[in-house]
Design a protein around this motif. Structure first.
Motif, short mmCIF file in Angstrom:
data_model
loop_
_atom_site.label_atom_id
_atom_site.label_comp_id
_atom_site.label_asym_id
_atom_site.label_seq_id
_atom_site.Cartn_x
_atom_site.Cartn_y
_atom_site.Cartn_z
N GLY A 41 -48.66 60.59 32.12
CA GLY A 41 -48.61 61.68 32.32
C GLY A 41 -47.49 62.46 31.64
O GLY A 41 -47.17 63.74 31.82
N ILE A 42 -46.72 61.79 30.64
CA ILE A 42 -45.77 62.38 29.92
C ILE A 42 -45.66 62.02 28.27
O ILE A 42 -45.60 61.05 27.91
CB ILE A 42 -44.30 61.71 30.46
CG1 ILE A 42 -44.27 61.86 31.98
CG2 ILE A 42 -43.28 62.30 29.66
CD1 ILE A 42 -43.08 60.96 32.31
N PRO A 43 -46.61 63.01 27.67
CA PRO A 43 -46.83 62.98 26.51
C PRO A 43 -45.35 62.55 25.28
O PRO A 43 -44.45 62.84 25.58
CB PRO A 43 -47.24 63.93 26.05
CG PRO A 43 -47.16 65.18 26.91
CD PRO A 43 -46.73 64.46 28.17
N THR A 44 -45.63 61.95 24.21
CA THR A 44 -44.59 61.67 23.36
C THR A 44 -45.15 61.93 22.04
O THR A 44 -46.32 61.70 21.73
CB THR A 44 -44.02 60.34 23.65
OG1 THR A 44 -45.23 59.34 23.15
CG2 THR A 44 -43.34 59.83 24.95
N ALA A 45 -44.34 62.30 21.29
CA ALA A 45 -44.43 62.26 19.79
C ALA A 45 -43.77 61.30 19.01
O ALA A 45 -42.47 61.12 19.22
CB ALA A 45 -44.04 63.69 19.05
N GLU A 136 -39.92 57.17 20.30
CA GLU A 136 -40.71 57.89 21.17
C GLU A 136 -40.24 59.15 21.45
O GLU A 136 -39.12 59.16 22.21
CB GLU A 136 -41.61 57.24 22.10
CG GLU A 136 -42.20 56.12 21.76
CD GLU A 136 -42.85 55.20 22.75
OE1 GLU A 136 -43.46 55.75 23.72
OE2 GLU A 136 -42.79 53.76 22.95
N VAL A 137 -40.50 60.50 21.23
CA VAL A 137 -39.86 61.73 21.70
C VAL A 137 -40.70 62.58 22.67
O VAL A 137 -41.96 62.88 22.20
CB VAL A 137 -39.77 62.46 20.00
CG1 VAL A 137 -39.00 63.54 20.59
CG2 VAL A 137 -38.94 61.56 19.23
N HIS A 138 -40.17 62.67 23.68
CA HIS A 138 -40.88 63.71 24.54
C HIS A 138 -40.26 65.01 24.51
O HIS A 138 -39.18 65.47 24.73
CB HIS A 138 -40.77 63.38 26.04
CG HIS A 138 -41.06 64.37 26.95
ND1 HIS A 138 -42.77 64.71 27.13
CD2 HIS A 138 -40.67 65.29 27.86
CE1 HIS A 138 -42.85 65.41 27.91
NE2 HIS A 138 -41.35 66.08 28.41
N ILE A 139 -41.13 66.07 23.96
CA ILE A 139 -40.80 67.33 23.51
C ILE A 139 -41.03 68.19 24.99
O ILE A 139 -42.06 68.05 25.50
CB ILE A 139 -41.46 68.16 22.36
CG1 ILE A 139 -41.10 67.35 21.22
CG2 ILE A 139 -41.24 69.76 22.46
CD1 ILE A 139 -41.80 67.97 19.90
N MET A 140 -39.95 68.79 25.42
CA MET A 140 -39.77 69.35 26.75
C MET A 140 -40.69 70.84 26.72
O MET A 140 -39.92 71.77 26.99
CB MET A 140 -38.59 69.39 27.26
CG MET A 140 -37.84 68.06 27.53
SD MET A 140 -36.12 68.03 27.53
CE MET A 140 -35.80 69.05 29.13
N HIS A 141 -42.06 70.73 26.58
CA HIS A 141 -42.70 71.93 26.38
C HIS A 141 -44.28 71.26 26.46
O HIS A 141 -44.60 70.11 26.00
CB HIS A 141 -42.58 72.50 24.98
CG HIS A 141 -43.35 73.76 24.82
ND1 HIS A 141 -42.84 74.82 25.23
CD2 HIS A 141 -44.40 73.99 24.12
CE1 HIS A 141 -43.74 75.87 24.89
NE2 HIS A 141 -44.70 75.05 24.15
N HIS A 142 -45.06 72.14 27.01
CA HIS A 142 -46.54 71.87 27.08
C HIS A 142 -47.35 72.62 25.92
O HIS A 142 -47.06 73.76 25.38
CB HIS A 142 -46.99 72.56 28.38
CG HIS A 142 -48.44 72.31 28.38
ND1 HIS A 142 -49.22 71.35 28.80
CD2 HIS A 142 -49.56 73.38 28.14
CE1 HIS A 142 -50.53 71.47 28.80
NE2 HIS A 142 -50.57 72.61 28.49
N PHE A 143 -47.96 71.78 25.21
CA PHE A 143 -48.85 72.14 23.99
C PHE A 143 -50.38 71.85 24.67
O PHE A 143 -50.69 70.95 25.10
CB PHE A 143 -48.74 71.08 22.89
CG PHE A 143 -47.20 71.30 22.38
CD1 PHE A 143 -46.90 72.25 21.29
CD2 PHE A 143 -46.08 70.50 22.70
CE1 PHE A 143 -45.70 72.41 20.96
CE2 PHE A 143 -44.79 70.85 22.13
CZ PHE A 143 -44.62 71.73 20.99
#
Length: 212
Positions: A41-45, A136-143
């Motif tokens: 539940g924590i998306p990463t780029a 793996e980068v979790h951007i602290m924003h909802h897309f």
């Protein structure tokens, strides 16, 4: 540096990043293992591990870091600029969302891309027993949409903790959520917040195609 329980509330000195930070690296956003969104539940780029060669960072320690992420222009960044918050973004506390929103309120150059707070992992993910090292980068924003193919410039400003193994997925998720909160509070400090204006974060020319 105050603490809550056995975890620090912030990471890094209050007066700003110290060497070797900031570390800068970049790469095109690629598909990873697909576990961030579906299982945690924590998306990463993800960016290719070769991105660590930028600036000679191949030997950077595995672990969790925080900083700013610049994304090249895309449908995702134009639809959801950094100051647009979403109540679907439940794993950031409301107070922290407001703080980070205030930092980004003066964004006016979305045609050049957008800059977001991020928390990232570099390493082997021992819980999943990966056989390759990953970024793996979790951007602290909802897309609402993905941004595969966009270019991402990272300015890493501090180290949070070493990579760990876990006895359960719930413990892993709990720690990641704490990492995100620590990242947000750390970036909200003025010496770190002002570094989101680093021109490097929106420099994409010559770094491959810009996403449409």
């Amino acid at each position: 540096m105050s603490t809550q329980g056995d975890r620090p509330k912030t990471a890094g000195p209050d007066d700003g990043p110290q060497p070797p930070f900031p570390l800068k690296l970049d790469g095109k956003v690629i598909k990873g293992f697909g576990r961030g969104s579906s299982e945690l539940g924590i998306p990463t780029a993800n960016i290719p591990i070769s991105g660590l060669s930028v600036g000679g960072h191949e030997d950077v320690d595995s672990g969790v870091y925080y900083g700013w992420a610049g994304l090249s222009p895309s449908k995702a960044t134009h639809q959801h600029p950094p100051h647009a918050q979403s109540d679907k973004y439940s794993h950031l506390s409301s107070g922290l969302q407001e703080t980070l929103s205030a930092i980004a309120k003066d964004d006016s150059e979305l045609e050049k891309g957008a800059v977001y707070p991020m928390c990232m992992s570099i390493g082997w993910n021992p819980f999943y027993k990966n056989t390759v090292r990953s970024v793996e980068v979790h951007i602290m924003h909802h897309f609402e949409t993905d941004f595969y193919g966009s270019h991402m410039n990272l300015s890493i400003l501090g180290f949070i903790r070493k990579e760990l193994d876990y006895v359960s997925k719930d413990k892993l998720i709990e720690d990641i959520k704490t990492d995100i909160e620590v990242s947000g509070r750390s970036l909200a400090r003025e010496p770190y917040a002002k570094l989101r204006k680093d021109p490097y974060l929106l420099e994409f020319e010559g770094k491959g195609e810009v996403a449409s």
